[in-house]
Design a protein around this motif. Sequence first.
Motif, PDB file in Angstrom:
ATOM      1  N   LEU A  96     -94.055 -18.468  40.723  1.00  0.00           N
ATOM      2  CA  LEU A  96     -94.218 -19.099  42.040  1.00  0.00           C
ATOM      3  C   LEU A  96     -95.134 -20.326  41.942  1.00  0.00           C
ATOM      4  CD1 LEU A  96     -93.369 -18.583  45.004  1.00  0.00           C
ATOM      5  CD2 LEU A  96     -95.523 -17.373  45.308  1.00  0.00           C
ATOM      6  N   ARG A 100     -93.995 -24.072  42.734  1.00  0.00           N
ATOM      7  CA  ARG A 100     -94.452 -24.632  44.001  1.00  0.00           C
ATOM      8  C   ARG A 100     -95.690 -25.521  43.913  1.00  0.00           C
ATOM      9  NH1 ARG A 100     -90.961 -22.553  48.070  1.00  0.00           N
ATOM     10  NH2 ARG A 100     -89.281 -23.309  46.795  1.00  0.00           N
ATOM     11  N   CYS A 178     -87.500 -15.810  37.199  1.00  0.00           N
ATOM     12  CA  CYS A 178     -88.014 -16.013  38.564  1.00  0.00           C
ATOM     13  C   CYS A 178     -88.215 -17.495  38.840  1.00  0.00           C
ATOM     14  CB  CYS A 178     -89.329 -15.261  38.763  1.00  0.00           C
ATOM     15  SG  CYS A 178     -89.142 -13.483  38.787  1.00  0.00           S
ATOM     16  N   LEU A 182     -86.707 -19.562  41.947  1.00  0.00           N
ATOM     17  CA  LEU A 182     -87.633 -20.159  42.920  1.00  0.00           C
ATOM     18  C   LEU A 182     -87.456 -21.664  42.995  1.00  0.00           C
ATOM     19  CD1 LEU A 182     -90.785 -18.071  42.002  1.00  0.00           C
ATOM     20  CD2 LEU A 182     -89.731 -18.171  44.263  1.00  0.00           C
ATOM     21  N   GLN A 183     -87.203 -22.248  41.844  1.00  0.00           N
ATOM     22  CA  GLN A 183     -87.041 -23.685  41.742  1.00  0.00           C
ATOM     23  C   GLN A 183     -85.834 -24.163  42.547  1.00  0.00           C
ATOM     24  OE1 GLN A 183     -88.938 -25.812  40.318  1.00  0.00           O
ATOM     25  NE2 GLN A 183     -87.567 -27.586  40.528  1.00  0.00           N
ATOM     26  N   ILE A 185     -84.732 -23.024  45.359  1.00  0.00           N
ATOM     27  CA  ILE A 185     -84.829 -22.874  46.817  1.00  0.00           C
ATOM     28  C   ILE A 185     -85.139 -24.229  47.463  1.00  0.00           C
ATOM     29  CG2 ILE A 185     -86.090 -21.761  48.702  1.00  0.00           C
ATOM     30  CD1 ILE A 185     -86.678 -19.454  46.777  1.00  0.00           C
ATOM     31  N   ASP A 187     -86.671 -26.850  49.740  1.00  0.00           N
ATOM     32  CA  ASP A 187     -87.963 -26.945  50.441  1.00  0.00           C
ATOM     33  C   ASP A 187     -87.801 -27.053  51.955  1.00  0.00           C
ATOM     34  OD1 ASP A 187     -89.594 -26.708  48.280  1.00  0.00           O
ATOM     35  OD2 ASP A 187     -89.643 -28.869  47.869  1.00  0.00           O
ATOM     36  N   ALA A 190     -88.309 -23.893  54.155  1.00  0.00           N
ATOM     37  CA  ALA A 190     -89.686 -23.520  54.491  1.00  0.00           C
ATOM     38  C   ALA A 190     -90.234 -24.440  55.575  1.00  0.00           C
ATOM     39  CB  ALA A 190     -90.554 -23.566  53.238  1.00  0.00           C
ATOM     40  N   SER A 200     -97.423 -18.761  56.608  1.00  0.00           N
ATOM     41  CA  SER A 200     -97.101 -18.840  55.188  1.00  0.00           C
ATOM     42  C   SER A 200     -96.582 -17.506  54.679  1.00  0.00           C
ATOM     43  CB  SER A 200     -98.338 -19.235  54.380  1.00  0.00           C
ATOM     44  OG  SER A 200     -98.709 -20.539  54.701  1.00  0.00           O
ATOM     45  N   PHE A 204     -92.937 -16.589  53.114  1.00  0.00           N
ATOM     46  CA  PHE A 204     -92.765 -15.962  51.798  1.00  0.00           C
ATOM     47  C   PHE A 204     -91.881 -14.721  51.911  1.00  0.00           C
ATOM     48  CE2 PHE A 204     -94.091 -12.750  48.709  1.00  0.00           C
ATOM     49  CZ  PHE A 204     -93.753 -13.408  47.542  1.00  0.00           C
ATOM     50  N   THR A 208     -88.720 -17.062  50.878  1.00  0.00           N
ATOM     51  CA  THR A 208     -88.911 -17.245  49.439  1.00  0.00           C
ATOM     52  C   THR A 208     -88.522 -16.008  48.641  1.00  0.00           C
ATOM     53  OG1 THR A 208     -90.795 -18.626  50.055  1.00  0.00           O
ATOM     54  CG2 THR A 208     -90.544 -18.108  47.738  1.00  0.00           C
ATOM     55  N   SER A 212     -85.304 -15.517  46.020  1.00  0.00           N
ATOM     56  CA  SER A 212     -85.598 -15.486  44.584  1.00  0.00           C
ATOM     57  C   SER A 212     -85.220 -14.147  43.963  1.00  0.00           C
ATOM     58  CB  SER A 212     -87.083 -15.774  44.342  1.00  0.00           C
ATOM     59  OG  SER A 212     -87.875 -14.766  44.946  1.00  0.00           O
TER      60      SER A 212
END
Lengths: 291, 264
Positions: A96, A100, A178, A182-183, A185, A187, A190, A200, A204, A208, A212
């Motif tokens: 993560l 991020r 992971c 995550l990469q 997703i 932005d 969010a 936040s 998540f 997120t 993921s």
Amino acid sequence: MTALVSASTRRLRAILGLTGGTYLVLLITILLPLAAMLYFSFLTVTPIGGRTASFTLKHYTDIFTKPLYRVNGQRSLMLGFQVTLICFALGYPAALFLARHIKNRWREALLLLIVLPFWSNGLVRTFSWTMVLTDSGLVGQALQAVWPGAPSIDLMFSYPAIVIGLVHAYLPYMILTCYVSLQAIDDSLAEAARSLGASSFTIFRRITLPLSLPGVVAGTVLIFVPVLGSFMEPRILGGQQAIMLGTLIENQFTASFNWPLGAALGFTMLAVVILIMGICYPVLKKHLSAN
Amino acid sequence: MASTSGRTGGIFAIGYVGVILLFLYVPILVMMLMAFNASPLYQLPFDFDLVWFKALAGNDQLLTAARNSVLIAIANTVIATTLGTLTALAFARYHFFGKSLLQILLIPPITIPWLITGTAMLIFFFWTGIGRGLHAILLGHVALSLPYVVIIVGSRLKSYGVALEEAAATLGANGWQTFWRVSAPLMAPGIVAAALFAFAISFDQFVISYFLAPVGVSTLPVEIYSAIRKGFTPEINAISTIIILASMAMMLAFARFSKFGGER
């Protein structure tokens, strides 16, 4: 007409020529050996050296009824769960952060540093823990110097030593899978949630983490399966009393020469592996097609 | 997101990843350091000495095993890279009946635990008279490397497609000219990356070799394993140090050719 036929024959010949070598090798190293192993698992004795074997289901009934196999099978599954869970707990935050909070050049360097030891010899890396998990070693002495009265790290030949060695061996898998998920997703998801007032933690939990999940599942499979089949790490770090399904199978082939029993144990393990793959396949497919 | 987390978030993140890296690297560094310590019992204080590297030069058993490992790795690289590249070409160029089955058949060698494939090969090779030995170990390594070669070269082929080859053909190049002047140079980075990968897989492989090595024949990992089991000296640290450094150098070379681990 003849030209047409010869063109399709040429095409077929080209395909056979290009793929023939690869599949001949896979035939004699994977497919036929697995078939031979299945056949052996139903024999009474190893039919080598003039011994005659007959057909039996005894090994399989033993595996499912004798406590020795049930206990060790459960222990191996438990080891797989524990190692996978620790890898997730340590690896997911790292993935993560890398995806991020850490920017370009740092990110590239750190990712490379994480995969670098991963491709060096697993045996050597397991061996390296025998230097660390003792109080008289460099790490033990340094710890005592910095923190007098620190708890002992003399963990050699114990269950925790096996867990530590395996987590060390497979953690990079979890971080990488992971990270890849995550990469990917977007932005803006969010940002949209935030503009609608989500905290936040909510972002998540609701965006997120679910998105993921394919990476987590991929990492879980990549770790759980080889841990289930591990025998070298338990042998080196766990010592004599460390009996796992893997060491049990190894024993049948290297010490007791009971190949049929080893083959039956191997096929039972393979069934578990295929079951896990089957359960995870729909999610894994998503992971592969998304990237 | 970036505006709220800001600089402190970044520093905390790098700190956390740093702790993970410590966990990954400290054992390896300690192991390497102890190769340079004079005490045969790993006793401290640290006393710098190259005695274990010198002992290595006179250890015929380890040197023979090392030579076996290098020879098998080289043979494996040549065979697996050649066969795998041809297969990747077939997959990229042709659509044919049974293609997806062939692609699925690449999965077992990399997903079934090596313990199972290794013992299965032991049974089959012993039974059919192929036997154990360096040739059997080589066969096993080729099987493990092939799927990776097909995948690595295949993804390279996919990235530039067939347009350039078609253009060459339109402009009058024949099959060989197209291959050597267009396809081969474009494929080259993928092939080099696959070859490095195949070498590393073979050189580091322990489980398959362990089951297929008869008494008296061994590769470096098999030799190291029996030394660890029987009682080891810092000589094992010395050879391990060399192996780790060589593997990491290869991995860096691989990263260069495949652009792995970084940009997207």
